[in-house]
Design a protein around this motif. Structure first.
Motif, short mmCIF file in Angstrom:
data_model
loop_
_atom_site.label_atom_id
_atom_site.label_comp_id
_atom_site.label_asym_id
_atom_site.label_seq_id
_atom_site.Cartn_x
_atom_site.Cartn_y
_atom_site.Cartn_z
N LEU A 422 5.98 15.08 1.94
CA LEU A 422 6.80 13.99 1.41
C LEU A 422 7.93 14.49 0.53
O LEU A 422 8.71 13.67 0.01
N LEU A 425 11.88 14.21 2.03
CA LEU A 425 12.40 12.93 2.51
C LEU A 425 13.71 12.60 1.82
O LEU A 425 13.96 12.99 0.67
N SER A 459 3.18 11.28 6.87
CA SER A 459 4.52 11.69 7.22
C SER A 459 4.43 12.69 8.37
O SER A 459 3.68 13.67 8.30
N VAL A 468 7.49 7.83 8.61
CA VAL A 468 6.56 7.69 7.48
C VAL A 468 5.78 6.40 7.69
O VAL A 468 6.37 5.33 7.86
#
Length: 530
Positions: A422, A425, A459, A468
């Motif tokens: 994550l 992102l 993810s 996601v």
């Protein structure tokens, strides 16, 4: 400037042209086709009823001139009355009646072809039966069995004449072919029909049984042209092949073909014409479908463009909102936070004098109020722009940030499951994920009366795209627990989640049951913007 003839002069002109056509056809004899009855049926079918008297007069004049010039005795008058004068009246009555049942001068669809050919067959049957019966009554020339054979033969020849002539007249007057269609038909005639005709003529000159096979094989190019060029191509092939076979072979004009041969031609011609109309209808449907598909593709492109524009506008609005949140949070931290600190410092400096004055409880009360205000400001700052999201990233914000504190303070068990990376992102996706989780947790605390909140974040890649997925569940009373009837849980908070998800082109699904509420969200994502 185009000049048009007066309406009163069109009738005589039509009658004169019809008269000339009949004079030509009365001197033409074909063993297989009766061209003149086909001309009669086509002319009355295509002409308006106000021109019919001129057509009838033209045909009668042509027959009288032909009968008088070729008669050997006074029997021409009986022949004119029983055959010529009655025929055009019978056909006119039949067409007038059949028009009430949907008969039209068009061959656009197989249904139109079938209706026209059925009308031609009915009209030929009535006309042949009446004329042969009337002639036999006056002259009493043949027995009933011979009369039936003659009626059948004449019926087929008259039907074949209509089968050949009427489509040509409709093509010339109502439905002319396009230039591209004419060029394609002529080109295929050069490379297909010409070699086929040479082969058929060679077979016709040979000994039996090759001539019989040649007549059957003649049907193949007709059907091919009907399939590739429609009913116009079928008529073109029929005229060319039959005309060529009659022109290049010795045909006894007084020796009419058998009933079986006429029946074969009638069935073959009917099938070719229907097949051609079906091919035309299929091509028109394909063109209309192609045009509709092109329009739909254009509309879809415009919709996609509008969707991208709306998504970009929504993203800009969300970014503007986050910037405003960040600005408000910074102002609250700098102004209100510093002022609260200054007030607390001054209260500490004044505690000695307040205690000497017997007002120590006032100092304690002020410090409590300041502590409460500081905690409220901290919660507001975390709601506006959590520092943990900027400093430690999305995963840390979900594990240890204000969401956990909110649920823990409310006594709700918080379970978090993270899979995938994550950290890389982009900012829009990170903010959307955090805000959606924050809103869902707030709704759970305020309205669901739940004891557990489970969050799963995944993810990864799906069909080559970075995605996601969020799965949030609680064991509360669900939306049905809103007894106020105002739908608060499905009001501003849920609409905010929908707006954020839609701005990124994602999908949000809500499932409510007696076991709680479940929210599933799928968001497209990209890498972090640098």
């Amino acid at each position: 400037m185009r000049l048009s003839s007066p309406i009163w002069s069109r009738g005589p002109l039509v009658g004169l042209l019809y008269f000339a056509a009949w004079l030509v056809l009365l001197n033409y004899v074909a063993p297989q086709w009766m061209i003149s009855p086909g001309l009669r049926f086509g002319a009355l079918l295509l002409a308006r009823p106000r021109y019919w008297p001129w057509l009838i007069a033209g045909e009668w004049a042509a027959h009288l001139l032909f009968r008088v010039g070729s008669a050997e005795d006074a029997a021409w008058l009986h022949a004119f009355i029983t055959n010529d004068a009655a025929a055009v009246l019978v056909v006119g009555v039949c067409i007038a009646i059949l028009r009430r049942f949907g008969l039209k001068a068009t061959l656009r669809t197989p249904e139109d072809v079938a209706r026209m050919l059925a009308a031609a067959l009915i009209t030929a049957f009535v006309n042949t039966l009446l004329c042969c019966t009337l002639s036999n009554v006056i002259h009493a020339q043949m027995a009933l069995q011979s009369l039936g054979s003659v009626i059948g033969s004449e019926l087929l020849r008259e039907y074949l004449g209509s089968l050949l002539v009427v489509p040509i007249m409709i093509m010339a007057v109502r439905e002319p072919p396009e230039r591209q269609e004419i060029a394609r038909t002529l080109l295929e005639a050069l490379f297909v029909l010409l070699p086929t005709m040479i082969l058929l003529l060679v077979m016709l000159k040979s000994s039996q049984p090759l001539p019989s096979f040649a007549r059957i094989l003649a049907l193949v190019p007709v059907l091919l042209f009907a399939f590739r060029n429609g009913w116009r191509g079928a008529i073109f092939a029929m005229v060319l092949i039959n005309g060529g076979m009659m022109a290049f072979t010795r045909v006894d004009l007084n020796q009419f073909p058998s009933t079986e041969s006429l029946l074969f031609l009638a069935v073959a011609g009917t099938g070719a014409l229907v097949l051609g109309a079906a091919s035309d209808a299929l091509r028109r449907s394909s063109r209309r479908l192609s045009i509709q598909n092109a329009r739909l593709e254009g509309a879809n492109r415009r919709l996609d463009q509008l969707a991208r524009q709306l998504s970009e506008v929504a993203r800009r609005n969300l970014r503007t909102e986050e910037q405003q949140r960040r600005y408000v949070a910074a102002e609250l931290h700098d102004e209100l936070g510093q002022n609260l600190t200054a007030i607390q410092t001054r209260v500490k400096l004044a505690q000695t004098r307040l205690r000497e004055a017997g007002l120590s409880d006032v100092a304690t009360s002020i410090n409590d109020i300041l502590a409460h205000m500081r905690a409220a400001v901290r919660r507001l700052l975390n709601s506006l722009r959590p520092t943990v999201l900027d400093e430690f990233g999305l995963a840390r914000a979900l594990e240890e940030g204000p969401v956990r504190d909110l649920l823990k303070t409310a006594g709700v068990d918080y379970q978090l499951h993270l899979r995938g990376n994550l950290q890389d992102l982009d900012e829009d996706t990170r903010i959307t994920v955090y805000r959606v989780v924050q809103e869902a947790a707030t709704n759970t605390v305020r309205h669901a009366m739940a004891s557990r909140f489970v969050l799963r974040v995944l993810s990864g890649r799906r069909n080559g795209r970075r995605m996601v997925a969020l799965d949030m569940r609680d064991d509360g009373v669900g939306l049905g627990g809103d007894h106020t009837g105002s739908g608060r849980r499905s009001g501003h908070g849920l609409q905010s989640m929908r707006d954020r998800v839609a701005a990124l082109g994602g999908i949000l699904r809500i499932h409510i049951s007696e076991n709680g509420t479940r929210l599933r969200i799928l968001l497209p994502a990209s890498g972090r913007e640098h």
